[in-house]
Design an enzyme around this catalytic site. Structure first.
Site, mmCIF file in Angstrom:
data_model
loop_
_atom_site.group_PDB
_atom_site.id
_atom_site.type_symbol
_atom_site.label_atom_id
_atom_site.label_comp_id
_atom_site.label_asym_id
_atom_site.label_seq_id
_atom_site.Cartn_x
_atom_site.Cartn_y
_atom_site.Cartn_z
ATOM 1 N N THR A 70 0.841 -1.199 0.000
ATOM 2 C CA THR A 70 0.000 0.000 0.000
ATOM 3 C C THR A 70 0.877 1.251 0.000
ATOM 4 O O THR A 70 0.645 2.191 -0.776
ATOM 5 C CB THR A 70 -0.932 -0.018 1.229
ATOM 6 O OG1 THR A 70 -1.695 -1.229 1.172
ATOM 7 C CG2 THR A 70 -1.865 1.178 1.253
ATOM 8 N N GLY A 199 6.489 -7.832 1.565
ATOM 9 C CA GLY A 199 7.130 -8.960 2.245
ATOM 10 C C GLY A 199 6.164 -10.021 2.753
ATOM 11 O O GLY A 199 6.433 -11.216 2.643
ATOM 12 N N HIS A 200 5.013 -9.576 3.274
ATOM 13 C CA HIS A 200 4.163 -10.570 3.944
ATOM 14 C C HIS A 200 3.405 -11.480 2.980
ATOM 15 O O HIS A 200 2.728 -12.414 3.403
ATOM 16 C CB HIS A 200 3.220 -9.898 4.952
ATOM 17 C CG HIS A 200 2.070 -9.151 4.374
ATOM 18 N ND1 HIS A 200 0.782 -9.636 4.400
ATOM 19 C CD2 HIS A 200 2.000 -7.956 3.757
ATOM 20 C CE1 HIS A 200 -0.029 -8.764 3.835
ATOM 21 N NE2 HIS A 200 0.685 -7.727 3.439
ATOM 22 N N CYS A 323 -8.402 -6.725 2.315
ATOM 23 C CA CYS A 323 -8.833 -5.381 2.714
ATOM 24 C C CYS A 323 -10.335 -5.225 2.578
ATOM 25 O O CYS A 323 -10.945 -4.414 3.250
ATOM 26 C CB CYS A 323 -8.173 -4.320 1.849
ATOM 27 S SG CYS A 323 -6.516 -4.705 1.413
HETATM 28 C C1 PLP Z 1 -2.228 -6.694 -5.659
HETATM 29 C C2 PLP Z 1 -2.010 -6.087 -4.304
HETATM 30 N N1 PLP Z 1 -1.554 -4.822 -4.218
HETATM 31 C C3 PLP Z 1 -1.335 -4.234 -3.024
HETATM 32 C C4 PLP Z 1 -1.574 -4.898 -1.833
HETATM 33 C C5 PLP Z 1 -1.298 -4.224 -0.521
HETATM 34 O O1 PLP Z 1 -0.153 -4.776 0.068
HETATM 35 P P1 PLP Z 1 0.166 -4.580 1.640
HETATM 36 O O2 PLP Z 1 -0.779 -5.461 2.377
HETATM 37 O O3 PLP Z 1 1.594 -5.024 1.777
HETATM 38 O O4 PLP Z 1 -0.018 -3.141 1.931
HETATM 39 C C6 PLP Z 1 -2.086 -6.207 -1.877
HETATM 40 C C7 PLP Z 1 -2.432 -6.909 -0.634
HETATM 41 O O5 PLP Z 1 -3.366 -7.686 -0.593
HETATM 42 C C8 PLP Z 1 -2.290 -6.814 -3.142
HETATM 43 O O6 PLP Z 1 -2.764 -8.059 -3.235
#
Ligand code: PLP
Length: 380
Positions: A70, A199-200, A323
């Site tokens: 994000t 990373g996660h 999310c």
């Molecule tokens: C395609 C995509 N972009 C962005 C994100 C956001 O990543 P983060 O959880 O590391 O903020 C995700 C997380 O589900 C994702 O699948």
């Protein structure tokens, strides 16, 4: 436990956690401090970035360490748009982006930018002709995901990069969060100017990730107050996060080719077995899909009830992206693919990792079949 929600997050690989705790415990100094301890930590960051650069075939000074996807998407998209504001105000993205891209673009519209949201076909893929047609003299940025986080569709990033080679004034940002360590990605060869990783999603720690920014690409910072990470992500570095991210990335890329055959086989099995279950519609495309993601809808059944029944058997899947999974409204992605309202609000996502075994998939298939049969009887 059978954990099949790996697109939401993955387990932490033990050696990644080990490197995290070891650095957090032993190399705690601030890398900006000029004493010996600080220099040692600074050198550690340099080593980690050099390893990452080698793995991704990029330069170490093209790496900005972040807290995850994000943040990386926000820094890149807003930073590029703001830096190019005088050259033009048009951005191209797709209708199926993760909220961290989609909502960032909506926000930029509020700031006065014009955004084209490219449509997708029934399999969730954009058409190359649509990208070409959308380009205008005002276009400054194209931002697109590599693998869709809900249904797994792979976008034609290499082809889009090829087109954009002819438009040096347009930056190309790619969200590769669901593709890294899973399917091939070539940042330099595909003419990608910036790219986000998290990373996660690759058995690393939460709160870790990186942004690739091609040397020479002008990006205005969102935060101010320090020179760390080329001034684009100021603040004391998350050193254990950086070191452990390098390890997680190496492990993911090492596994990529060795587990590919297994994951593809499991994906095929899921496809064949689930497709024929009562009332099921498969949403993942049969071709051009990440083998790690399998998505389907059971329009007559409430997905939360199905998820709860599977949960009682210690099997964990999800509805859509993490999310958005708590809100039961329809999926924007499925709607963009042309699904009707009911199908778009009853999606279930099964997402695998290199740890997933055939036995786990067999148990899941059986449990799903049983749950659908039971619930269908009650619904009748
Ligand atoms: C395609 C995509 N972009 C962005 C994100 C956001 O990543 P983060 O959880 O590391 O903020 C995700 C997380 O589900 C994702 O699948």
């Amino acid at each position: 436990m059978i954990y099949l929600d790996n697109s939401a997050t993955t387990t932490v690989e033990p050696s990644v956690l080990e490197s995290y705790t070891s650095v957090a415990t032993n190399l705690f100094a601030n890398p900006s401090s000029i004493h010996g301890l600080g220099s040692e930590v600074e050198a550690m960051i340099f080593t980690a970035k050099t390893q990452i650069a080698t793995l991704l075939d990029i330069h170490s000074d093209e790496i900005i360490m972040t807290s995850g996807g994000t943040e990386g998407n926000n820094i890149a998209i807003k930073g590029i748009a703001h830096a190019r504001k005088r050259r033009g105000n048009h951005i191209i993205t797709t209708m199926v982006e993760h909220p961290s891209v989609y909502e960032t673009c909506v926000h930029l519209e509020e700031e006065g930018f014009k955004v084209t949201y490219l449509p997708v076909d029934a399999s969730g893929r954009i058409r190359i002709e649509d990208v070409e047609q959308a380009l205008t003299d005002e276009t400054i940025l194209v931002t697109m995901m590599h693998v869709n986080n809900e249904i797994g569709t792979i976008q034609p990033i290499e082809q889009v990069g090829n087109i954009l080679k002819n438009y040096p004034g347009i930056a190309f940002h790619v969200d590769a969060i669901q593709s890294i360590g899973k399917i091939p990605l070539q940042m330099k060869r595909w003419n990608i100017d910036s790219c986000t990783l998290s990373g996660h999603k690759i058995h690393g720690m939460k709160g870790t990730g990186m942004l690739y920014i091609r040397k020479g690409l002008h990006v205005l910072p969102l935060f101010h107050g320090g020179n760390q990470e080329l001034g684009l992500r100021p603040g004391t570095e998350h050193v254990p996060g950086i070191v452990s991210f390098a390890r997680a990335l190496r492990l993911a890329l090492d596994q990529q080719s060795t587990v590919r055959e297994k994951i593809e086989r499991l994906h095929d099995k899921l496809y064949q077995r689930v497709e024929v279950m009562q009332g099921v519609h498969v949403n993942s495309p049969s071709e051009g899909c990440s083998p790690y993601i399998f998505h389907f809808s059971v329009p007559q059944l409430k997905p939360e009830v199905l998820i709860h029944m599977l949960g009682e058997k210690d099997i964990y899947v999800s509805t859509k992206s993490a999310c958005a999974s708590k809100s039961m409204e329809e999926s924007r992605v499925l709607r963009a693919c042309g699904s009707e309202k009911e199908r778009a609000s009853t999606g279930i996502r099964v997402s695998m990792s290199y740890e997933t075994t055939e036995e786990e998939i067999d148990v899941f298939i059986q449990a799903l079949d049983k749950a659908i049969t039971q619930l269908s009887k009650v619904m009748r």
